[in-house]
Design an enzyme around this catalytic site. Structure first.
Site, PDB file in Angstrom:
ATOM      1  N   ASP A 189      -6.164   2.595   7.775  1.00  0.00           N
ATOM      2  CA  ASP A 189      -7.576   2.169   7.828  1.00  0.00           C
ATOM      3  C   ASP A 189      -7.739   0.666   8.033  1.00  0.00           C
ATOM      4  OD1 ASP A 189      -8.220   4.767   7.409  1.00  0.00           O
ATOM      5  OD2 ASP A 189      -9.177   4.491   5.465  1.00  0.00           O
ATOM      6  N   VAL A 234      -1.478  -7.377  -4.292  1.00  0.00           N
ATOM      7  CA  VAL A 234      -1.161  -8.505  -3.412  1.00  0.00           C
ATOM      8  C   VAL A 234      -2.434  -9.320  -3.235  1.00  0.00           C
ATOM      9  CG1 VAL A 234      -0.481  -9.178  -1.080  1.00  0.00           C
ATOM     10  CG2 VAL A 234       0.699  -7.291  -2.241  1.00  0.00           C
ATOM     11  N   ALA A 240      -6.452  10.327   7.757  1.00  0.00           N
ATOM     12  CA  ALA A 240      -5.099  10.335   7.202  1.00  0.00           C
ATOM     13  C   ALA A 240      -4.034  10.483   8.284  1.00  0.00           C
ATOM     14  CB  ALA A 240      -4.986  11.466   6.176  1.00  0.00           C
ATOM     15  N   GLN A 241      -4.285  11.347   9.281  1.00  0.00           N
ATOM     16  CA  GLN A 241      -3.282  11.552  10.323  1.00  0.00           C
ATOM     17  C   GLN A 241      -2.973  10.265  11.081  1.00  0.00           C
ATOM     18  OE1 GLN A 241      -1.145  13.670  11.484  1.00  0.00           O
ATOM     19  NE2 GLN A 241      -1.542  15.118   9.850  1.00  0.00           N
ATOM     20  N   GLY A 275      -0.555   4.331   0.164  1.00  0.00           N
ATOM     21  CA  GLY A 275      -1.428   5.417   0.629  1.00  0.00           C
ATOM     22  C   GLY A 275      -0.723   6.179   1.741  1.00  0.00           C
ATOM     23  N   PHE A 276      -1.516   6.806   2.592  1.00  0.00           N
ATOM     24  CA  PHE A 276      -0.919   7.626   3.657  1.00  0.00           C
ATOM     25  C   PHE A 276      -0.048   6.785   4.590  1.00  0.00           C
ATOM     26  CE2 PHE A 276      -4.443  10.353   2.399  1.00  0.00           C
ATOM     27  CZ  PHE A 276      -3.794  11.576   2.323  1.00  0.00           C
ATOM     28  N   GLY A 277      -0.548   5.603   4.988  1.00  0.00           N
ATOM     29  CA  GLY A 277       0.197   4.761   5.928  1.00  0.00           C
ATOM     30  C   GLY A 277       1.464   4.212   5.296  1.00  0.00           C
ATOM     31  N   GLU A 333     -19.359  16.987   2.341  1.00  0.00           N
ATOM     32  CA  GLU A 333     -18.579  17.683   1.308  1.00  0.00           C
ATOM     33  C   GLU A 333     -19.211  17.494  -0.074  1.00  0.00           C
ATOM     34  OE1 GLU A 333     -14.358  17.578   3.759  1.00  0.00           O
ATOM     35  OE2 GLU A 333     -14.679  16.096   2.202  1.00  0.00           O
ATOM     36  N   GLY A 378       0.823  -1.213   0.000  1.00  0.00           N
ATOM     37  CA  GLY A 378       0.000   0.000   0.000  1.00  0.00           C
ATOM     38  C   GLY A 378       0.853   1.257   0.000  1.00  0.00           C
TER      39      GLY A 378
HETATM   40  C1  LIG Z   1     -13.462  10.611  -0.009  1.00  0.00           C
HETATM   41  C2  LIG Z   1     -12.588  10.571   1.212  1.00  0.00           C
HETATM   42  C3  LIG Z   1     -12.334  11.740   1.907  1.00  0.00           C
HETATM   43  C4  LIG Z   1     -11.520  11.721   3.035  1.00  0.00           C
HETATM   44  N1  LIG Z   1     -11.262  12.894   3.691  1.00  0.00           N
HETATM   45  C5  LIG Z   1     -10.413  12.906   4.726  1.00  0.00           C
HETATM   46  C6  LIG Z   1     -10.052  14.121   5.357  1.00  0.00           C
HETATM   47  O1  LIG Z   1     -10.546  15.183   4.996  1.00  0.00           O
HETATM   48  N2  LIG Z   1      -9.156  14.073   6.380  1.00  0.00           N
HETATM   49  C7  LIG Z   1      -8.613  12.902   6.790  1.00  0.00           C
HETATM   50  O2  LIG Z   1      -7.788  12.899   7.701  1.00  0.00           O
HETATM   51  N3  LIG Z   1      -8.939  11.731   6.229  1.00  0.00           N
HETATM   52  C8  LIG Z   1      -9.817  11.695   5.199  1.00  0.00           C
HETATM   53  N4  LIG Z   1     -10.146  10.514   4.608  1.00  0.00           N
HETATM   54  C9  LIG Z   1      -9.627   9.262   5.162  1.00  0.00           C
HETATM   55  C10 LIG Z   1      -8.195   9.011   4.721  1.00  0.00           C
HETATM   56  O3  LIG Z   1      -8.036   9.261   3.343  1.00  0.00           O
HETATM   57  C11 LIG Z   1      -7.832   7.578   5.077  1.00  0.00           C
HETATM   58  O4  LIG Z   1      -7.962   7.422   6.465  1.00  0.00           O
HETATM   59  C12 LIG Z   1      -6.411   7.266   4.645  1.00  0.00           C
HETATM   60  O5  LIG Z   1      -6.298   7.317   3.240  1.00  0.00           O
HETATM   61  C13 LIG Z   1      -5.999   5.884   5.132  1.00  0.00           C
HETATM   62  O6  LIG Z   1      -4.690   5.641   4.709  1.00  0.00           O
HETATM   63  P1  LIG Z   1      -4.219   4.150   4.403  1.00  0.00           P
HETATM   64  O7  LIG Z   1      -2.779   4.241   4.073  1.00  0.00           O
HETATM   65  O8  LIG Z   1      -4.664   3.252   5.485  1.00  0.00           O
HETATM   66  O9  LIG Z   1      -5.063   3.727   3.133  1.00  0.00           O
HETATM   67  P2  LIG Z   1      -5.112   4.397   1.696  1.00  0.00           P
HETATM   68  O10 LIG Z   1      -4.662   5.792   1.705  1.00  0.00           O
HETATM   69  O11 LIG Z   1      -6.476   4.084   1.197  1.00  0.00           O
HETATM   70  O12 LIG Z   1      -4.048   3.569   0.870  1.00  0.00           O
HETATM   71  C14 LIG Z   1      -4.172   2.198   0.646  1.00  0.00           C
HETATM   72  C15 LIG Z   1      -3.317   1.839  -0.536  1.00  0.00           C
HETATM   73  O13 LIG Z   1      -3.242   0.422  -0.620  1.00  0.00           O
HETATM   74  C16 LIG Z   1      -3.358   0.037  -1.966  1.00  0.00           C
HETATM   75  N5  LIG Z   1      -3.881  -1.333  -1.973  1.00  0.00           N
HETATM   76  C17 LIG Z   1      -5.062  -1.771  -1.478  1.00  0.00           C
HETATM   77  N6  LIG Z   1      -5.174  -3.091  -1.637  1.00  0.00           N
HETATM   78  C18 LIG Z   1      -4.041  -3.507  -2.255  1.00  0.00           C
HETATM   79  C19 LIG Z   1      -3.561  -4.766  -2.692  1.00  0.00           C
HETATM   80  N7  LIG Z   1      -4.265  -5.888  -2.539  1.00  0.00           N
HETATM   81  N8  LIG Z   1      -2.349  -4.830  -3.297  1.00  0.00           N
HETATM   82  C20 LIG Z   1      -1.616  -3.706  -3.475  1.00  0.00           C
HETATM   83  N9  LIG Z   1      -2.024  -2.486  -3.076  1.00  0.00           N
HETATM   84  C21 LIG Z   1      -3.214  -2.390  -2.466  1.00  0.00           C
HETATM   85  C22 LIG Z   1      -4.312   1.049  -2.566  1.00  0.00           C
HETATM   86  O14 LIG Z   1      -4.154   1.138  -3.981  1.00  0.00           O
HETATM   87  C23 LIG Z   1      -3.890   2.330  -1.858  1.00  0.00           C
HETATM   88  O15 LIG Z   1      -2.904   3.037  -2.567  1.00  0.00           O
HETATM   89  C24 LIG Z   1     -10.963  10.497   3.478  1.00  0.00           C
HETATM   90  C25 LIG Z   1     -11.235   9.313   2.779  1.00  0.00           C
HETATM   91  C26 LIG Z   1     -12.027   9.355   1.657  1.00  0.00           C
HETATM   92  C27 LIG Z   1     -12.295   8.077   0.898  1.00  0.00           C
END
Ligand SMILES: Cc1cc2nc3c(=O)[nH]c(=O)nc-3n(C[C@H](O)[C@H](O)[C@H](O)COP(=O)(O)OP(=O)(O)OC[C@H]3O[C@@H](n4cnc5c(N)ncnc54)[C@H](O)[C@@H]3O)c2cc1C
Length: 426
Positions: free
Chosen positions: A307, A77, A322-323, A11-13, A178, A9
């Protein structure tokens, strides 16, 4: 041998985990099924024609280009074999990939695959009511919203026109609020003068929330202000309204039928399914019940972040924001370094910098420690913080320009209907 850390992943994490390992004596492989990091907090602006996909996403390979110990792989994955410490990758979604599965070994694993939508046990609603998690979702929502106005312009029957100009958003959390605010602005401001047969400003926008309030996690005063701002924008806010059916006609709320062409889903999340292959206890949303150190119980060297991770702090679950994901990602990486050095792992402690939600142009709510703000000042703060957190200088610059232009003109520049062919056979 240099230990191999695999991060699933980007994403943010995952991204913050990779960055925290920049100077560590490890080899890192970051795997994502997309080649970009997505800034989800601004995704609704793509869905509502304010920003382009490229403004809110950056190639992961580019973001990490200066970090020599990271290799970025584009792959999904599929499974984790914890006994053999190997991952199965599906690397062949295109003509250019190797068909079939591939495997990759790890010494340490950080899983940060985020969450998807949950339709309360009704997966069939997904086709009718798109949610907003990915860039493709945002483009699909933009397409459906703009097409509804186009179809209404051609529609001679006033009842059918009413249905086309009715937009239902299910879920009154930040994303629903939003989306509702932005849709109201599209209808009442951006499109107002562009049609001849319809009055876009007469569009009906309903925000349906099952609980007693919108923005349920915010303090009461801010919830009330958010509701008042939405009402001023002409959004019908209905609380304690549980959607019981989503079908071709629209939705049912209790016994009431609401006819709507466009239904958008902003309720319910489910953790990414990757966690299931760990065979460990999950919560009801499918998130991994992590140890306080973010380690996965019974599997040494495996950590979760973001998440996908279910963790309580002071008796309350940490929110899916995100934080939390960024701090957990960096912490999981630090614990990997501790593990490599044979040191004890440290428990994670979240530092809450506050919560914000934007309601429309010049209007937001902010809950930052003792500071409870609403209106223009809260919106300005939201603007600056989002520009600051956005990944990539070009994106910051582009988004700032777009917002300044939109603020002055009330226009939405990216009103493009894209996607699959609109006119089969034509
Ligand atoms: C529309 C929306 C608005 C939001 N607004 C806010 C906000 O204003 N403020 C805030 O703090 N938070 C906000 N959030 C929440 C925030 O975006 C999430 O909490 C954050 O993105 C979680 O980070 P993460 O790294 O866990 O997951 P993500 O950022 O979702 O990243 C997960 C990554 O894993 C990858 N992935 C998933 N499954 C697989 C796999 N099987 N194989 C390879 N890669 C994979 C995905 O492609 C993705 O890039 C919002 C969320 C959404 C959907």
């Amino acid at each position: 041998m240099v230990p191999h850390v695999v991060i699933i992943g980007g994403g943010f994490g995952g991204l913050d985990a990779a960055r925290a390992l920049a100077r560590a004596p490890v080899r890192v492989t970051l795997i994502d099924r997309h080649n970009y990091h997505l800034f989800q907090p601004l995704l609704y602006q793509v869905a509502t024609a304010s920003l382009s996909p490229g403004d809110v996403a950056s190639p992961i390979r580019w973001v990490l280009r200066r970090q020599a110990n990271v290799t970025v792989l584009l792959a999904a994955v599929q499974g984790i074999d914890t006994a053999a410490r190997r991952l199965t990758l599906n690397a062949g979604p295109t003509d250019h990939g190797q068909p079939g599965d591939q495997e990759i070994a790890y010494d340490y694993l950080i899983i940060a695959t985020g969450a998807a939508h949950a339709y309360f046990g009704h997966p069939d609603w997904a086709d009718r009511a798109p949610g907003l998690k990915t860039l493709d979702d945002a483009l699909e929502i933009r397409r459906q919203v703009l097409l509804a106005f186009e179809a209404a312009e051609r529609e001679p029957d006033p009842i059918a026109e009413r249905r086309l100009l009715t937009f239902v958003i299910v879920g009154g959390g930040p994303t629903g609020v939003e989306l509702a605010g932005a849709l109201a602005e599209i209808a009442r401001q951006s499109l107002r003068k562009d049609f001849r047969n319809i009055h876009p400003e007469s569009a009906r926008i309903l925000l349906l929330e099952g609980g007693p309030d919108v923005l349920g996690t915010f303090p009461e005063k801010l919830r009330e202000r958010a509701r008042a701002s939405l009402t001023r924008l002409g959004v019908e806010v209905r609380t304690n309204s549980v959607v019981t059916t989503v079908d071709a006609e629209g939705v049912m709320v209790g016994g009431e039928r609401i006819s709507a062409q466009t239904v958008l889903w902003a309720a319910g999340v489910a953790a990414s399914p990757v966690a299931r292959s760990l065979g460990v206890p999950l919560d009801r949303a499918g998130r991994v019940l992590a140890e306080p150190t973010l380690a996965v119980a019974g599997h040494s060297g495996i950590f979760v972040a973001g998440d996908l991770c279910a963790l309580q702090q002071d008796g309350r679950p940490l929110p899916g924001v995100a934080q939390v994901a960024m701090q957990e990602g960096a912490h999981a990486a630090r614990n990997v370094i501790h593990a490599v050095r044979g040191e004890p792992l440290e428990p994670f402690r979240y530092r809450d910098y506050g919560n914000m939600a934007v309601i429309g142009r010049g209007s937001a709510v902010a809950d930052i420690g003792p500071l409870k703000m609403s209106g223009f000042l809260a919106w300005l703060m939201w603007v600056f913080l989002h520009i600051f957190w956005l990944v990539g200088f070009r994106n910051r610059f582009a988004v700032m320009g777009e917002w300044a232009w939109a603020y002055m003109t009330l226009q939405r520049r990216v009103r493009l209907i894209t996607g699959e062919r609109l006119w089969p056979g034509a």
